[in-house]
Design a protein around this motif. Structure first.
Motif, mmCIF file in Angstrom:
data_model
loop_
_atom_site.group_PDB
_atom_site.id
_atom_site.type_symbol
_atom_site.label_atom_id
_atom_site.label_comp_id
_atom_site.label_asym_id
_atom_site.label_seq_id
_atom_site.Cartn_x
_atom_site.Cartn_y
_atom_site.Cartn_z
ATOM 1 N N TYR A 30 39.170 45.059 20.070
ATOM 2 C CA TYR A 30 40.020 46.225 20.312
ATOM 3 C C TYR A 30 41.285 46.204 19.464
ATOM 4 N N GLU A 31 42.037 45.120 19.537
ATOM 5 C CA GLU A 31 43.338 45.077 18.872
ATOM 6 C C GLU A 31 43.216 45.226 17.361
ATOM 7 N N SER A 34 41.788 49.499 13.945
ATOM 8 C CA SER A 34 42.852 50.491 13.753
ATOM 9 C C SER A 34 42.299 51.903 13.865
ATOM 10 N N ARG A 57 42.809 53.934 22.969
ATOM 11 C CA ARG A 57 42.378 53.386 24.255
ATOM 12 C C ARG A 57 41.376 54.319 24.932
ATOM 13 N N GLU A 117 39.259 39.594 25.985
ATOM 14 C CA GLU A 117 40.375 40.121 25.199
ATOM 15 C C GLU A 117 41.336 40.972 25.998
ATOM 16 N N LEU A 118 40.826 41.826 26.885
ATOM 17 C CA LEU A 118 41.674 42.858 27.474
ATOM 18 C C LEU A 118 41.837 42.794 28.989
#
Length: 198
Positions: A30-31, A34, A57, A117-118
């Protein structure tokens, strides 16, 4: 006479866009994905992307749901419908293991990747991940109960405990096969699966 689409009408295949978004998030996380990457991957310009999904998101949440519906749910349904109960569990683990050791499935599971990750930092994503992993645990539990009915798993096996253990092994296998896909390590996990099933 064909009508000209109004400016706000969708002019794209949403399922195809979500497939491409899934691939981008799956490849990069995710991060590291871009908006420019998503524009290139989906073929939508920034304006259309924001109009359709709100922001990165929002697109990720839709992509994660699309992944779940078109991959995880379809895969588990096929195993449930096409394999005996005990064999369905073994087939799930072996397919993951064979794909990773063959060198063509190193992206892991998008759901497990998201959990790592999130989920610790985003309550909504944590809820989604918890629900989906709960469904996977239920798959294991229900297959064990069904296997006990056809005498392929010992009746004394606690299906609830075994389901939780199998979920833990599945998550571990997904992490290991993404970062450290060594045959002996993977083989040990598969051996633990067989030990649980008896």
């Amino acid at each position: 006479m064909a009508q000209t689409p109004m400016p706000w009408e969708k002019k794209y295949d949403e399922s195809e866009v979500l497939d491409r978004a899934v691939a981008a998030f799956w490849d990069h996380g995710y991060e590291a994905t871009s908006i420019s990457t998503l524009v290139k991957a989906t073929g939508l310009n920034r304006g259309s992307l924001y109009a359709a999904f709100g922001d990165k998101r929002g697109l990720f949440l839709r992509a994660l749901d699309h992944y779940d519906q078109t991959r995880r749910q379809v895969f588990l349904h096929a195993l449930t419908a096409g394999e005996p109960p005990r064999a369905a569990i073994r087939a799930l683990f072996r397919r993951v293991a064979e794909g990773s050791l063959g060198g063509h499935d190193r992206r892991g599971c998008l759901l497990v990747n998201t959990a790592l990750e999130l989920a610790p930092y985003d309550p909504e994503i944590e809820r989604i991940v918890t629900e989906r992993l709960g469904e996977l645990e239920a798959f294991f539990r229900d297959r064990i109960i069904a296997a006990q009915r056809d005498d392929t798993v010992a009746p004394g096996t606690d299906a609830e405990d075994a389901g939780r253990l199998l979920l833990s092994l599945f998550i571990g296998l997904r992490v290991i096969t993404r970062s450290y896909p060594r045959p002996k390590v993977v083989g040990s996990i598969l051996g633990q699966v067989d030990a649980i099933l008896g």
